[in-house]
Design a protein around this motif. Structure first.
Motif, PDB file in Angstrom:
ATOM      1  N   ALA A 155       0.801  -1.227   0.000  1.00  0.00           N
ATOM      2  CA  ALA A 155       0.000   0.000   0.000  1.00  0.00           C
ATOM      3  C   ALA A 155       0.831   1.272   0.000  1.00  0.00           C
ATOM      4  N   GLY A 156       2.147   1.157   0.145  1.00  0.00           N
ATOM      5  CA  GLY A 156       2.981   2.348   0.187  1.00  0.00           C
ATOM      6  C   GLY A 156       3.105   2.897   1.597  1.00  0.00           C
ATOM      7  N   GLU A 157       3.798   4.015   1.704  1.00  0.00           N
ATOM      8  CA  GLU A 157       3.988   4.622   3.018  1.00  0.00           C
ATOM      9  C   GLU A 157       2.641   5.051   3.596  1.00  0.00           C
ATOM     10  N   PRO A 158       2.431   4.832   4.901  1.00  0.00           N
ATOM     11  CA  PRO A 158       1.151   5.242   5.509  1.00  0.00           C
ATOM     12  C   PRO A 158       0.919   6.734   5.366  1.00  0.00           C
ATOM     13  N   GLU A 159      -0.318   7.104   5.087  1.00  0.00           N
ATOM     14  CA  GLU A 159      -0.726   8.498   5.011  1.00  0.00           C
ATOM     15  C   GLU A 159      -1.945   8.697   5.896  1.00  0.00           C
ATOM     16  N   PRO A 160      -2.177   9.916   6.382  1.00  0.00           N
ATOM     17  CA  PRO A 160      -3.397  10.164   7.165  1.00  0.00           C
ATOM     18  C   PRO A 160      -4.625  10.039   6.285  1.00  0.00           C
ATOM     19  N   PRO A 161      -5.797   9.801   6.872  1.00  0.00           N
ATOM     20  CA  PRO A 161      -7.023   9.673   6.073  1.00  0.00           C
ATOM     21  C   PRO A 161      -7.274  10.933   5.252  1.00  0.00           C
ATOM     22  N   ALA A 162      -7.568  10.738   3.974  1.00  0.00           N
ATOM     23  CA  ALA A 162      -7.914  11.836   3.076  1.00  0.00           C
ATOM     24  C   ALA A 162      -9.428  11.924   2.954  1.00  0.00           C
ATOM     25  N   ARG A 163      -9.909  13.100   2.644  1.00  0.00           N
ATOM     26  CA  ARG A 163     -11.347  13.290   2.377  1.00  0.00           C
ATOM     27  C   ARG A 163     -11.583  12.968   0.911  1.00  0.00           C
ATOM     28  N   ILE A 164     -12.163  11.783   0.622  1.00  0.00           N
ATOM     29  CA  ILE A 164     -12.249  11.350  -0.763  1.00  0.00           C
ATOM     30  C   ILE A 164     -13.697  11.185  -1.228  1.00  0.00           C
ATOM     31  N   HIS A 165     -13.867  11.281  -2.554  1.00  0.00           N
ATOM     32  CA  HIS A 165     -15.176  11.088  -3.170  1.00  0.00           C
ATOM     33  C   HIS A 165     -15.592   9.631  -3.073  1.00  0.00           C
ATOM     34  N   GLY A 166     -14.682   8.718  -3.372  1.00  0.00           N
ATOM     35  CA  GLY A 166     -14.924   7.304  -3.175  1.00  0.00           C
ATOM     36  C   GLY A 166     -15.506   6.552  -4.360  1.00  0.00           C
ATOM     37  N   ASP A 167     -16.030   7.269  -5.370  1.00  0.00           N
ATOM     38  CA  ASP A 167     -16.557   6.626  -6.576  1.00  0.00           C
ATOM     39  C   ASP A 167     -16.305   7.554  -7.767  1.00  0.00           C
ATOM     40  N   LEU A 168     -15.066   8.018  -7.870  1.00  0.00           N
ATOM     41  CA  LEU A 168     -14.752   9.121  -8.785  1.00  0.00           C
ATOM     42  C   LEU A 168     -14.401   8.616 -10.182  1.00  0.00           C
ATOM     43  N   TRP A 169     -15.355   7.927 -10.815  1.00  0.00           N
ATOM     44  CA  TRP A 169     -15.179   7.644 -12.234  1.00  0.00           C
ATOM     45  C   TRP A 169     -15.666   8.861 -13.015  1.00  0.00           C
ATOM     46  N   SER A 170     -15.360   8.901 -14.316  1.00  0.00           N
ATOM     47  CA  SER A 170     -15.593  10.120 -15.088  1.00  0.00           C
ATOM     48  C   SER A 170     -17.060  10.526 -15.134  1.00  0.00           C
ATOM     49  N   GLY A 171     -17.991   9.571 -15.010  1.00  0.00           N
ATOM     50  CA  GLY A 171     -19.411   9.913 -15.028  1.00  0.00           C
ATOM     51  C   GLY A 171     -19.875  10.661 -13.805  1.00  0.00           C
ATOM     52  N   ASN A 172     -19.091  10.628 -12.740  1.00  0.00           N
ATOM     53  CA  ASN A 172     -19.439  11.369 -11.524  1.00  0.00           C
ATOM     54  C   ASN A 172     -18.665  12.676 -11.407  1.00  0.00           C
ATOM     55  N   LEU A 173     -18.098  13.103 -12.529  1.00  0.00           N
ATOM     56  CA  LEU A 173     -17.373  14.367 -12.593  1.00  0.00           C
ATOM     57  C   LEU A 173     -17.997  15.208 -13.704  1.00  0.00           C
ATOM     58  N   LEU A 174     -18.707  16.255 -13.320  1.00  0.00           N
ATOM     59  CA  LEU A 174     -19.306  17.168 -14.287  1.00  0.00           C
ATOM     60  C   LEU A 174     -18.392  18.382 -14.450  1.00  0.00           C
ATOM     61  N   TRP A 175     -18.444  18.980 -15.632  1.00  0.00           N
ATOM     62  CA  TRP A 175     -17.601  20.146 -15.904  1.00  0.00           C
ATOM     63  C   TRP A 175     -18.484  21.379 -15.954  1.00  0.00           C
ATOM     64  N   SER A 176     -18.170  22.328 -15.073  1.00  0.00           N
ATOM     65  CA  SER A 176     -18.991  23.534 -14.959  1.00  0.00           C
ATOM     66  C   SER A 176     -18.194  24.612 -14.239  1.00  0.00           C
ATOM     67  N   GLY A 177     -18.352  25.852 -14.688  1.00  0.00           N
ATOM     68  CA  GLY A 177     -17.686  26.957 -14.006  1.00  0.00           C
ATOM     69  C   GLY A 177     -16.174  26.916 -14.080  1.00  0.00           C
ATOM     70  N   GLY A 178     -15.637  26.268 -15.110  1.00  0.00           N
ATOM     71  CA  GLY A 178     -14.197  26.228 -15.280  1.00  0.00           C
ATOM     72  C   GLY A 178     -13.474  25.233 -14.413  1.00  0.00           C
ATOM     73  N   THR A 179     -14.201  24.250 -13.857  1.00  0.00           N
ATOM     74  CA  THR A 179     -13.571  23.206 -13.038  1.00  0.00           C
ATOM     75  C   THR A 179     -14.450  21.972 -13.063  1.00  0.00           C
TER      76      THR A 179
END
Length: 261
Positions: A155-179
């Motif tokens: 798993a690599g070097e331990p890191e602290p818990p990140a705040r993640i989306h958890g299902d971030l495939w391209s269909g769950n990413l909309l493009w709006s407002g320049g981001t």
């Protein structure tokens, strides 16, 4: 509220576009009473503390109403801005690996009970429960279990818990407002490489620009590219559960690559 458009269905729920009395446009998922709506609303509000997400207008047992996202074509500049935004989201952190609300991916429940480290969380809350649901041949199960036993090593070097989306495939990413604007999360405290591996799984637009900007904002630990298959094990298992054996070859290819790490 006035409904203006029927937008089809998703996982058995009706999708609608509407207008509030004050003129704001909204998007709604409507279906049978389900804890999925409350979990998604909780995840959106949490992610929204750090990144662009739709505003939760209403979260009821039988519906979720969100502010409307006016989409635009993705550009290289928007991808770079999203990469920086995603790095800041992950850096916002989480109290633990897990979350205080129930987990769901599509309609499939997942435990968000906290774990002491990410390999333990990933094995016991994500991968192994879906192995049991996937009805794979015994030989496949044995190989996956061998891979799970190696999570702590690879798993690599331990890191602290990140705040993640958890299902971030391209269909769950909309493009709006320049981001990029995140929708349909399975949000929890997890490993930041999980979101990046999900973006790569089915190909996000301008992925190289996203990753480049992300790494400038938040450098990744050595070996992150080689660990991509590790983080793709769970979403591939989900696809086997939802859609059947057509995803088995991709899953087992990822398992083989994890065993080779």
């Amino acid at each position: 509220m006035k409904w203006t458009d029927e937008l089809g269905t998703s996982h058995g729920r009706r999708l609608r576009r509407g207008v509030l009395a004050d003129g704001r446009e909204v998007f709604a998922k409507i279906g049978e009473d389900s804890p999925v709506f409350a979990a998604e609303a909780a995840g959106l509000r949490w992610l929204g503390e750090a990144i662009a997400v739709p505003e939760v207008i209403e979260a009821a047992e039988d519906r979720l109403v969100l502010s409307w996202v006016s989409e635009e074509p993705p550009t290289a500049a928007a991808a770079e801005r999203f990469g920086r935004d995603l790095a800041r989201l992950h850096r916002a952190g989480a109290p633990a690996y897990g979350a205080p609300w129930p987990g769901f991916i599509a309609d499939l429940p997942m435990s968000n009970a906290p774990a002491e480290d990410w390999p333990t969380f990933y094995a016991s809350r994500r991968v192994l429960p879906f192995v049991r649901r996937a009805r794979l041949p015994a030989g496949d199960v044995q190989l996956i279990e061998r891979a799970v036993e190696r999570f702590g090593e690879v798993a690599g070097e331990p890191e602290p818990p990140a705040r993640i989306h958890g299902d971030l495939w391209s269909g769950n990413l909309l493009w709006s407002g320049g981001t990029g604007v995140l929708v349909d999360p399975a949000a929890h405290g997890g490993h930041r490489e999980t979101d990046l591996a999900m973006l790569a799984l089915f190909g996000a637009p301008h992925l190289d620009r996203i990753l480049g900007a992300y790494r400038q904002e938040a450098p990744l630990v050595d070996g992150w590219r080689e660990r991509v298959p590790l983080h793709q094990l769970h979403p591939l298992l989900v696809h086997v559960v939802l859609f059947g054996a057509s995803y088995r070859d991709s899953l087992m290819a990822a398992v083989t690559r994890v065993l080779a790490l």
